[in-house]
Write an enzyme that holds these catalytic residues in place. Structure first.
Site, PDB file in Angstrom:
ATOM      1  N   LYS A 171       4.522   0.644   9.501  1.00 57.05           N
ATOM      2  CA  LYS A 171       4.620   1.899   8.745  1.00 57.05           C
ATOM      3  C   LYS A 171       4.023   3.074   9.505  1.00 57.05           C
ATOM      4  O   LYS A 171       4.533   4.183   9.457  1.00 57.05           O
ATOM      5  CB  LYS A 171       3.898   1.753   7.407  1.00 57.05           C
ATOM      6  CG  LYS A 171       4.784   1.190   6.327  1.00 57.05           C
ATOM      7  CD  LYS A 171       4.089   1.229   4.989  1.00 57.05           C
ATOM      8  CE  LYS A 171       3.028   0.154   4.921  1.00 57.05           C
ATOM      9  NZ  LYS A 171       2.496  -0.046   3.567  1.00 57.05           N
ATOM     10  N   ARG A 211       5.128 -13.063   9.625  1.00 57.28           N
ATOM     11  CA  ARG A 211       5.771 -11.784   9.339  1.00 57.28           C
ATOM     12  C   ARG A 211       7.105 -11.703  10.066  1.00 57.28           C
ATOM     13  O   ARG A 211       7.344 -12.408  11.051  1.00 57.28           O
ATOM     14  CB  ARG A 211       4.879 -10.597   9.685  1.00 57.28           C
ATOM     15  CG  ARG A 211       4.419 -10.529  11.133  1.00 57.28           C
ATOM     16  CD  ARG A 211       3.521  -9.314  11.349  1.00 57.28           C
ATOM     17  NE  ARG A 211       4.297  -8.101  11.411  1.00 57.28           N
ATOM     18  CZ  ARG A 211       4.039  -7.013  10.695  1.00 57.28           C
ATOM     19  NH1 ARG A 211       3.038  -6.977   9.864  1.00 57.28           N
ATOM     20  NH2 ARG A 211       4.788  -5.948  10.838  1.00 57.28           N
ATOM     21  N   GLU A 224       0.870  -1.169   0.000  1.00 58.45           N
ATOM     22  CA  GLU A 224       0.000   0.000   0.000  1.00 58.45           C
ATOM     23  C   GLU A 224       0.910   1.223   0.000  1.00 58.45           C
ATOM     24  O   GLU A 224       1.797   1.324   0.860  1.00 58.45           O
ATOM     25  CB  GLU A 224      -0.876  -0.013   1.257  1.00 58.45           C
ATOM     26  CG  GLU A 224      -1.893   1.097   1.200  1.00 58.45           C
ATOM     27  CD  GLU A 224      -2.786   1.190   2.419  1.00 58.45           C
ATOM     28  OE1 GLU A 224      -2.763   0.271   3.261  1.00 58.45           O
ATOM     29  OE2 GLU A 224      -3.495   2.210   2.524  1.00 58.45           O
TER      30      GLU A 224
END
Ligand code: ATP
Ligand code: MG
Length: 554
Positions: A270, A260, A34
């Protein structure tokens, strides 16, 4: 770079089987960031995985921007992400793709669902919707808008699209099952009204699809075979599959989840990294202390080392925390093998060699790298005045101190042996200069009088050298898990994460350096020219393993 004998990870096993069984002729993966921030080390794992699988199995990997939320996205991020993926050494298939390119198709498919009685426009407020949703242990309740007619839904959806309604006034929801054991299946939202300009589609749309609605359909449009994501999406998989099953999509992608990457002493969110940037704790996304790809690049980390690290940590179906020392190990290992050597004095102390004539200058030579004959030799000017590090001289010291001491000898690396004779001090008693004597005929040889020095120190000629600024970095956080539980990561910012050392002196080979090329400053660590500064500013990539040399190391 890949180790042929390594056992296949679980995704490689799945892909190999799918290919062997003829389920696919060729695989397609995708990396779907994104564009709402810069990529970090966690993304590097996903990049190495998706692009790596395509490389390994002769398939393709797309780069697709998952740009369904214009409020947080920006073209700057789009550009930075492309730069980072390329810098890591990967090539996406064809053109860059955008979820927003599929907005027309997604809109058509939303109408398809409405017409099939599988989607409806719902006017519950967010609070009401939460209440109707139920909990993990209790089923939800049907929305009062759930059973309106197809015609009515089409009319309302058209009103949403045309801009006639305000943000948040209603949403389009899938009509699945409000009693489903998985909350994601309780009539999830497909479209929201957001009167916002989008970085790719401008003002064409004021309704935007949700991630869940856009993602799998984007995969299907692109012919993605293996849609690989992190574990938190496991709960979304039934919805991913429901949408694929209930829409006339051109392919049947499958979602697979992996653990992850979390690193200690490091933040990989982020949102939090953006906070560090926005609130000025660091010098932008590419601050060399940031765990972003851009920060690593500026700091002197190499793509090969980052890829190697991602290979070392492997891919599993469980989340875990990796020790940041492992990343540091991969960086050191790469730089040790590849970085040319140079001598730099961080805290210069002038040494005058009293028995070298003022007009005597010579050029000594040193190897570019101890084990790499392909790297060019370095020219080392030498003369009466040189600089050594303040820490490498003492008036008196015990035997453990193998550097220069009054009345004792030390070897200047790649040059002669010298013996200290006198320390010159300023009125405050600080040593400002050392007078020393060069021991003749000691270039590459021990002194003939048998009085061998125990240590070796770096030095730089005073008459020809480079003036440098050096930035020493330490970990950005003092706590191994700065954002665990209810901790506030801002409380653990290391106040000493950056130390600037001015007036350093370096050998002249550094005058040719270009940003991004790392050097080993002997006995000090690995450094590279800062790409964001004017002049000779060097970033410390990483220290040497033993933070302080023993003096006799070569
Ligand atoms: P963040 O939590 O930092 O905002 P994100 O998942 O929201 O990350 P995206 O841009 O959506 O960021 O991520 C792109 C891809 O990278 C996704 O497939 C995501 O699963 C993967 N990814 C993100 N963070 C990690 C991580 N720490 N380890 C492995 N993969 C990751
Ligand atoms: Mg995400």
């Amino acid at each position: 770079m890949t180790d042929e004998n390594k056992p296949l990870n679980f995704l490689e096993q799945i892909i190999q089987r799918d290919l062997e069984e003829g389920k696919y002729q060729q695989i397609t993966t995708r990396f779907p960031p994104e564009p709402n921030g810069y990529l970090h080390i966690g993304h590097a794992k996903s990049i190495c995985l998706n692009f790596g699988l395509a490389e390994k199995f002769g398939g393709r990997c797309n780069l697709r921007f998952d740009d369904t939320n214009p409020a947080k996205e920006d073209q700057e991020y789009v550009q930075a992400i492309m730069d980072d993926v390329r810098w890591l050494g990967f090539h996406w298939d064809g053109e860059v793709r955008y979820a927003s390119s599929y907005f027309d198709q997604l809109y058509q498919w939303a109408i398809y669902l409405i017409e099939a009685g599988k989607a409806y426009v719902c006017h519950l407020s967010p609070d009401q919707a939460r209440e109707y949703r139920g909990t993990l242990t209790e089923p939800g309740k049907n929305s009062p808008y759930r059973d309106r007619s197809v015609a009515e839904n089409l009319e309302w959806f058209e009103k949403m699209r045309s801009g006639a309604l305000a943000d948040g006034e209603c949403v389009l929801r899938a009509r699945i099952d409000m009693a489903h054991g998985n909350i994601n299946m309780r009539d999830p939202i497909l479209y929201r009204i957001r009167k916002q300009t989008h970085h790719q589609t401008g003002d064409k749309w004021c309704i935007y699809p949700t991630y869940d609605y856009a993602h799998g359909q984007g995969d299907a449009i692109e012919g993605v075979t293996h849609s690989i994501c992190t574990l938190e999406f496991a709960d979304h998989k039934p919805l991913y599959d429901w949408l694929i099953d209930n829409l006339p999509v051109p392919a049947q992608p499958r979602q697979y989840e992996f653990g992850r990457l979390n690193l200690n002493y490091t933040i990989t969110s982020k949102r939090k990294l953006k906070q560090l940037v926005d609130e000025g704790y660091v010098d932008g996304w590419s601050d060399p202390r940031m765990p972003t790809i851009a920060g690593f690049r500026r700091r002197g980390y190499t793509p090969a080392a980052i890829r190697k690290f991602c290979e070392m940590i492997g891919v599993t179906r469980a989340d875990g925390v990796v020790d940041v020392a492992m990343l540091e190990h991969a960086i050191r290992d790469d730089l040790d093998k590849n970085a040319p050597r140079a001598m730099v004095v961080l805290r210069p102390l002038k040494v005058v060699l009293t028995n070298v004539p003022e007009q005597h200058f010579e050029d000594l030579v040193a190897k570019g790298h101890p084990h790499r004959d392909d790297l060019p030799d370095r020219q080392l000017p030498f003369g009466r005045e040189i600089y050594i590090d303040q820490d490498d001289f003492r008036e008196e010291a015990n035997k453990k101190y193998k550097r220069l001491v009054l009345g004792k000898r030390v070897r200047l690396r790649n040059a002669y042996v010298i013996e200290a004779e006198q320390a010159i001090k300023d009125p405050n008693g600080a040593i400002v200069e050392v007078r020393a004597r060069l021991i003749e005929d000691t270039l590459g040889k021990d002194p003939q009088d048998g009085n061998k020095p125990k240590g070796v120190i770096q030095w730089v000629a005073a008459h020809r050298c480079a003036d440098l600024e050096v930035r020493l970095y330490d970990r950005l956080f003092t706590d191994p898990a700065p954002d665990a539980g209810d901790k506030n990561f801002l409380d653990f910012i290391n106040p000493e994460s950056l130390t600037v050392q001015h007036n350093c002196k370096g050998e002249i080979s550094l005058l040719d350096s270009v940003a991004g090329t790392s050097y080993q400053f002997e006995r000090e660590g690995y450094f590279c020219l800062d790409s964001a500064s004017e002049g000779m500013v060097f970033n410390r990539t990483i220290s040497l393993k033993d933070s302080f040399g023993k003096g006799d190391e070569q």
